[in-house]
Motif scaffolding. Structure first.
Motif, PDB file in Angstrom:
ATOM      1  N   ALA A 315       0.814  -1.220   0.000  1.00  0.00           N
ATOM      2  CA  ALA A 315       0.000   0.000   0.000  1.00  0.00           C
ATOM      3  C   ALA A 315       0.845   1.267   0.000  1.00  0.00           C
ATOM      4  N   ILE A 316       2.048   1.215   0.587  1.00  0.00           N
ATOM      5  CA  ILE A 316       2.839   2.444   0.640  1.00  0.00           C
ATOM      6  C   ILE A 316       3.931   2.477  -0.428  1.00  0.00           C
ATOM      7  N   LYS A 317       4.068   1.396  -1.205  1.00  0.00           N
ATOM      8  CA  LYS A 317       5.139   1.396  -2.212  1.00  0.00           C
ATOM      9  C   LYS A 317       5.019   2.530  -3.241  1.00  0.00           C
ATOM     10  N   PRO A 318       3.796   2.831  -3.738  1.00  0.00           N
ATOM     11  CA  PRO A 318       3.744   3.948  -4.702  1.00  0.00           C
ATOM     12  C   PRO A 318       4.245   5.258  -4.084  1.00  0.00           C
ATOM     13  N   GLY A 319       3.922   5.454  -2.811  1.00  0.00           N
ATOM     14  CA  GLY A 319       4.393   6.659  -2.129  1.00  0.00           C
ATOM     15  C   GLY A 319       5.900   6.658  -1.964  1.00  0.00           C
ATOM     16  N   LEU A 320       6.468   5.513  -1.614  1.00  0.00           N
ATOM     17  CA  LEU A 320       7.924   5.434  -1.484  1.00  0.00           C
ATOM     18  C   LEU A 320       8.586   5.690  -2.838  1.00  0.00           C
ATOM     19  N   ALA A 321       8.044   5.055  -3.883  1.00  0.00           N
ATOM     20  CA  ALA A 321       8.668   5.160  -5.204  1.00  0.00           C
ATOM     21  C   ALA A 321       8.611   6.587  -5.738  1.00  0.00           C
TER      22      ALA A 321
END
Ligand code: FEO
Ligand code: CA
Ligand code: CA
Length: 707
Positions: A315-321
């Motif tokens: 769920a947070i990978k797009p934000g990290l990327a």
């Protein structure tokens, strides 16, 4: 006098990375960002509406509120941005020493120094008639009791008390009305382990103690300084007089988070279930000085400190990327190995820890024991810095750049108004201004869009120009971005700005307000990917494809009010070799200007001239500091004032209110591939190995610099 005694043969030839900088620079400054995909994969519009504005490009703008403050502050002989409303804790009678009173501002345009030529010398070079000196360098004592520096006897305990590495932003805050004592506040952006540790072989071979030394060398320093005699030179006070000296570090210093996202589940970790307390600050790049006497500092390339993004929750990978964190590898290339000293830098174990960096922090240097804060209301991105203006209705305005290719320009306007009083109560009130307000992102519109072909050719209306608007993302506790909560907008501000159609810029760096006019100047360092396959093509505000040399945009807020929601703009400079037809110097005769490449930090002198430091000169010279008048017939006449030693970047230019001292930071001298402590590419400033340092330059006849 130029320091030509110390001219040294340059060892080796810099091996250049993709952008022409050394590969070492690429690794440390941005975690090899050039090797990674551009984090902004959004397809938001970049060609704005075509409008015909009939703008008066150089129309007169009423000076903003800050202008009045700065003029009033000139008598302190010190920081231009500091209001007379705050004179420091030991304010003396308001009559400035006649000798120290600010010289009358020269007519704008009267830059009298003879420009220095581009060069690759391992020296700090200033014009004839000027001198320069090191104020403080990496390893010098800051906190009383600091041990003497020895490159072979480094410990993290010692580094916690010594001046940190890679000084970037600097500011000078007054301690007396005579202008003889002051606080120097400096950011330490990052570390070059190759150039710090004798016997360095690889990052994997660093000991945990060495990693902790690097962590202690990040952060900020507060250093009490004094004028040398009656000159423009400054030096640290003796150890016994250091009442305010302080180190703020990535290793130990506690920060409080405030604003609408403080306490959010997105900011909660095992070590801090409250989501309100963070240890350390990372990659502090540029900054600003507030009218209430505090210092703002931008957390920039925080992504490179984290590993384990591949194991973060989906769920947070797009934000990290979107912030450049690799979510496909356990150990991305170029990471700093800090997880070996502290597992919170491993996102596999602490996935929210990265959300706790990328903020604007506020430090109160006048209160040595104060707890610094991270302001979530100003959004989270790769903050270059934040500089404060005051709206006509006295609300505080912070201008901010997100330094990444194709990222955005922002501003924040506080809900509450600044108290112009002098009391401690007024100051305490003002220190809450950045806790709540409206966060905006910039959208540019154009007058000549159909003529922009990416070559940099000037449009037929004679200007790169147009109007623009500030798109609100958050007002107080209310999100204005469909589908995102206020916490999400503030923690994933880049994603919010993507949705709202912000204009993709060529690496927005320092953004500063001219105290004379209220106009806003943003340095756009470069973007060699502009116009390449799949990437946004040139637009009128970023008019060159494969933009190697960068440009500077000048923004005039509607009604001359920094609180306005619309603006007009033009490009002041399109940088590069003036012989190159795709450069522009505000219409000035290009045969008379200094070549300038990769503008990064900007500041102003008392006459309202713009001073520009560069990062990554692509014309074969060392980086430097330049000055350019903004008004009158000399507008656009760029002159080079100094160059920094080989391999270094010029940072943090600061000109004292009396105009007699120019401070610059020499960051990463000798940052050249293959260089080591034992085999330095620069031996500045002491003749042994390279050390980042703060430098002051002054005019030998005691008059204000430049004019
Ligand atoms: Fe740290 Fe954007 O320079
Ligand atoms: Ca135009
Ligand atoms: Ca910078």
């Amino acid at each position: 006098m130029p320091d030509f005694r110390r001219l040294l043969p340059v060892i080796g030839t810099a091996q250049r990375g993709h952008t022409g900088r050394s590969a070492m620079t690429c690794q440390y400054r941005c975690g090899n960002a050039c090797d990674h995909p551009v984090p902004n994969g959004s397809d938001n519009e970049y060609l704005g509406d075509i409008i015909s504005t009939g703008l008066t490009r150089r129309g007169l703008v009423r000076a903003g509120a800050l202008g009045a403050l700065v003029v009033g502050a000139a008598g302190t002989g010190l920081a231009g941005a500091v209001s007379p409303a705050f004179a420091g804790p030991e304010a003396e009678p308001e009559v400035p020493d006649a000798d120290m009173a600010a010289a009358p501002a020269a007519a704008s345009g009267a830059l009298t120094f003879k420009p220095i030529p581009p060069n690759q010398l391992d020296a700090l070079v200033v014009p004839n008639g000027y001198d320069s000196a090191v104020v403080i360098r990496w390893g010098d004592a800051v906190v009383p009791g600091a041990p003497a520096f020895g490159v072979h006897k480094q410990t993290w305990q010692a580094q916690l008390k010594q001046f940190g590495y890679n000084n970037d932003y600097l500011t000078v805050l007054p301690l007396d009305r005579r202008g003889d004592r002051a606080l120097l506040v400096v950011n330490h952006e990052y570390t070059n382990e190759e150039l710090m540790f004798p016997g360095f072989t690889s990052h994997d071979a660093l000991t945990v103690d060495q990693v902790k030394i690097a962590m202690a060398a990040h952060g900020l320093s507060v250093v009490e300084i004094e004028r040398v005699g009656r000159t423009g030179e400054w030096r640290p006070v003796n150890e016994g007089g250091r009442r305010y000296n302080r180190r703020i570090t990535a290793l130990e210093t506690k920060f409080i988070m405030d604003g609408p996202a403080a306490g959010s589940p997105l900011l909660q970790t095992k070590a801090d279930p409250s989501g309100t307390t963070v240890i350390g600050t990372l990659n502090n790049c540029a900054g600003g000085t507030t009218p209430w006497g505090t210092v703002l500092s931008g957390e920039e390339n925080f992504n490179q400190y984290f590993v384990g993004g591949d194991q973060a929750p989906e769920a947070i990978k797009p934000g990290l990327a979107r912030y450049g964190i690799d979510t496909t590898k356990r150990y991305p290339s170029g990471s700093r190995k800090w997880e070996r000293a502290d597992t919170r830098f491993d996102l596999a174990a602490n996935p929210n820890e990265a959300h706790r960096f990328g903020w604007v922090v506020e430090i109160d240097p006048y209160t040595p024991g104060s707890t610094p804060r991270k302001h979530t209301a100003l959004g989270r991105f790769k903050h270059e810095g934040a500089t404060i203006a005051v709206a006509k209705d006295d609300r505080a305005v912070a201008y901010m750049g997100d330094d990444e290719r194709f990222d955005y320009l922002y501003k924040f306007v506080s809900d509450k108004r600044m108290d112009r009083g002098r009391s401690e109560q007024a100051r305490r009130h003002n220190m809450t201004l950045l806790e709540s307000g409206t966060l905006y992102v910039a959208k540019f519109e154009y007058t000549s869009a159909s003529e922009i072909d990416g070559s940099g050719k000037l449009p037929s209306d004679g200007a790169f120009n147009g109007r623009g608007s500030w798109i609100p993302l958050v007002r107080g506790n209310r999100s204005l971005v469909p589908g995102m909560s206020v916490e999400e907008v503030l923690v994933f501000t880049r994603l919010a700005a993507d949705k709202m159609g912000a204009t993709k810029m060529d690496r927005p760096e320092d953004v500063e307000v001219n105290p004379k006019t209220g106009k806003v100047y943003a340095a756009l360092t470069n973007n060699t990917q502009r116009g390449t396959a799949g990437k946004a093509a040139a637009d009128e505000a970023n008019p060159r494809n494969a933009n190697k040399h960068g440009h500077i945009v000048e923004i005039t807020e509607a009604g001359g009010d920094n609180g306005a929601e619309s603006f007009s703009w033009d490009l002041l400079l399109v940088c590069g070799d003036p012989k190159d037809p795709n450069t522009y110097f505000a219409g000035y005769d290009k045969s008379k200007v200094s070549p300038i490449s990769c503008p990064d930090n900007v500041t102003f002198d008392g006459a309202g001239n713009l001073w520009i430091s560069t990062d990554g000169n692509q014309l074969g010279s060392n980086d430097g500091l330049f000055a350019v008048p903004l008004a009158g017939p000399e507008r656009g006449h760029v002159k080079q004032f100094l160059t920094v030693p080989y391999g270094a970047e010029t940072c943090g230019p600061f000109i004292t209110g009396d105009g007699r001292s120019v401070f610059v930071n020499v960051q990463h001298p000798g940052e050249v591939d293959g260089a080591r402590v034992e085999n330095p590419a620069s031996t500045w400033p002491d003749g042994d190995f390279a050390k980042p340092a703060v430098v002051v330059s002054w005019r030998l006849d005691g008059r204000p610099v430049g004019s």
